[in-house]
Design an enzyme around this catalytic site. Structure first.
Site, PDB file in Angstrom:
ATOM      1  N   ALA A  59       5.178   2.913  10.757  1.00 14.90           N
ATOM      2  CA  ALA A  59       4.364   1.696  10.649  1.00 14.90           C
ATOM      3  C   ALA A  59       4.116   1.363   9.188  1.00 14.90           C
ATOM      4  CB  ALA A  59       3.051   1.902  11.381  1.00 14.90           C
ATOM      5  N   ASN A  60       3.365   0.306   8.935  1.00 16.03           N
ATOM      6  CA  ASN A  60       2.960  -0.012   7.555  1.00 16.03           C
ATOM      7  C   ASN A  60       1.529  -0.528   7.553  1.00 16.03           C
ATOM      8  OD1 ASN A  60       3.015  -3.020   7.747  1.00 16.03           O
ATOM      9  ND2 ASN A  60       5.168  -2.611   8.208  1.00 16.03           N
TER      10      ASN A  60
END
Ligand code: CTP
Length: 414
Positions: A213-214
């Site tokens: 994810a970010n």
């Protein structure tokens, strides 16, 4: 920067009728007033039994209207002036009885005559007991009103005043408020535009539990969608993983991964006037996501990653091949931690963008999760405009101002 909220300075007539939910209209009046609207409240006789005029008066700083033939107001033909002056008439909550009166065009009190006398758009938020709502008579009246152009804010399901659970609860004030914004925005400079906006980060599965994810919160993309909505555009919002709720009044498509987001973008842009890729799309995904949870067995775990589709790259290739409408304007973002403008110029060229929003994620108050952003807008003609640190909504409006300017250049060039 001046407020770009369509409610700011708008004359809103708020008709409150005798539903138990009338007390929620106080919150609605307050929210409308806070957004800068001039709020004229009309209380029906039954509503005045449930909630006092003074509550509204204190909030709106204006007299509350109750009588059809008030001696004072009638010197200016009061029973129709409110309707003539209104930019929008909102009836919330609307009872079954009032829906019937409005559908039939009765003029038996100040609210009814105001609705008859106005040319302004009408927003109606019904609230009542489930059986009353589902009764064919009520449904027929709703249909009539809809056919006549009224915008109905659908009641929600949940706990009702009767103690039962069912459909019929007044929609949340925030939903009613945003519906009013959408209706007022029909006069906006993006009216008639169809835009696609992506927001949030993507999450690429590693196994059924873990994802790559970010840190994207979705706030910038949501602001871009909200600004377009408030200027009259029909907005499709393609949403990855976010930490805040999307705005109301836009069509939301969920797309958790780069691949699903790519499919959703390609599916929706064929009809669009503009695409704004504000999402932080993963550049890599697991080569082979594990079907079962990966167990902690090894000393080292090596994860093989392969590139995801570059969405803007795919759009650029389709554009070059003439597969997309010529009117489509494409806007990208470049979130960088170093050499901001060099990278942004390169991405503008490589992805064949009309405009790129460059933002330095290392600058104070800028980047992921914040409510502000400091950006530079770079367009296909080489123009570069540095904006000061601004709320994300103001950055979004500056983006749309620039998009509209690009469109005007195209029109002039023809
Ligand atoms: N983008 C995209 N598809 C991807 C990755 C990014 O469409 N797979 C879009 C983003 O939404 C953004 C723009 O491309 O509008 C630039 O994203 P960025 O990650 O900065 O660019 P990359 O091409 O991935 O370059 P790098 O990661 O090397 O900086």
């Amino acid at each position: 920067m001046a407020s770009r909220d369509p409610l700011d300075g708008a004359r809103v007539v708020l008709g409150v009728t005798g539903s138990i939910a009338a007390y929620k209209a106080v919150m609605l009046a307050s929210a409308l007033h806070q957004a800068g609207a001039i709020v004229e409240v009309i209380l029906t006789r039954e509503a005045a039994e449930l909630v006092r005029p003074l509550s509204f008066q204190a909030i709106t700083h204006r007299p509350v209207h109750q009588e059809m033939f008030s001696l004072l107001a009638e010197t200016e033909i009061g029973h129709v002036t409110l309707g003539h002056q209104a930019d929008v008439v909102v009836v919330a909550p609307a009872t079954a009885h009032t829906l019937a009166r409005l559908a039939l065009g009765l003029g038996d009190d100040l609210l009814a005559t105001t609705v008859l006398a106005t040319r302004a758009p009408l927003v109606i938020a019904p609230a009542m007991e489930t059986n009353m709502l589902l009764h064919p008579a009520t449904q027929g009246h709703l249909r009539t009103l809809r056919e006549r152009g009224a915008v109905i804010v659908e009641p929600e399901a949940g706990h009702l005043a009767s103690g039962a659970r069912g459909v019929g609860r007044l929609a949340e004030p925030a939903v009613i408020l945003d519906t009013v914004r959408v209706v007022l925005a029909r006069r906006g400079d993006l009216a008639g535009w169809r835009v696609v906006v992506t927001a949030g980060g993507t999450q690429e599965p590693i196994d059924p539990v873990r994802v790559l994810a970010n840190r994207s919160s979705g706030k910038m993309g949501f602001a871009v969608a909200q600004a377009a909505r408030d200027r009259g555009a029909q907005v499709t919002l393609i949403v990855g993983a976010t930490s805040v709720a999307p705005p109301h009044g836009v069509r939301v498509i969920e797309a958790p991964t780069a691949r699903t987001m790519c499919e959703a973008v390609l599916r929706t842009i064929a009809e669009a006037d503009a695409l704004v890729m504000a999402a932080a799309v993963a550049d890599y995904e697991a080569a082979a996501p594990a079907a079962q949870k990966i167990k902690k067995r090894e000393e080292r775990l090596v994860l093989e990653l392969v590139p995801t589709p570059d969405i803007l790259g795919t759009v650029a290739a389709q554009r070059a091949a003439g597969a997309l409408p010529e009117r489509l304007l494409v806007v990208g973002f470049a979130a960088e931690s170093a050499d901001l403008l060099t990278h942004a110029r390169e991405k503008l060229r490589r992805k064949r963008l009309d405009l790129i929003v460059a933002n330095d994620i290392m600058a104070a108050g800028s980047g992921f999760g914040t409510d502000t952003n400091q950006v530079v807008l770079l367009d296909r003609s080489g123009a570069e405009r540095a904006l000061p640190l601004l709320p994300k909504l103001d950055v979004a409006h500056a983006l749309w101002d620039h998009v509209l300017a690009l469109r005007q250049q195209e029109v002039r060039a023809r």
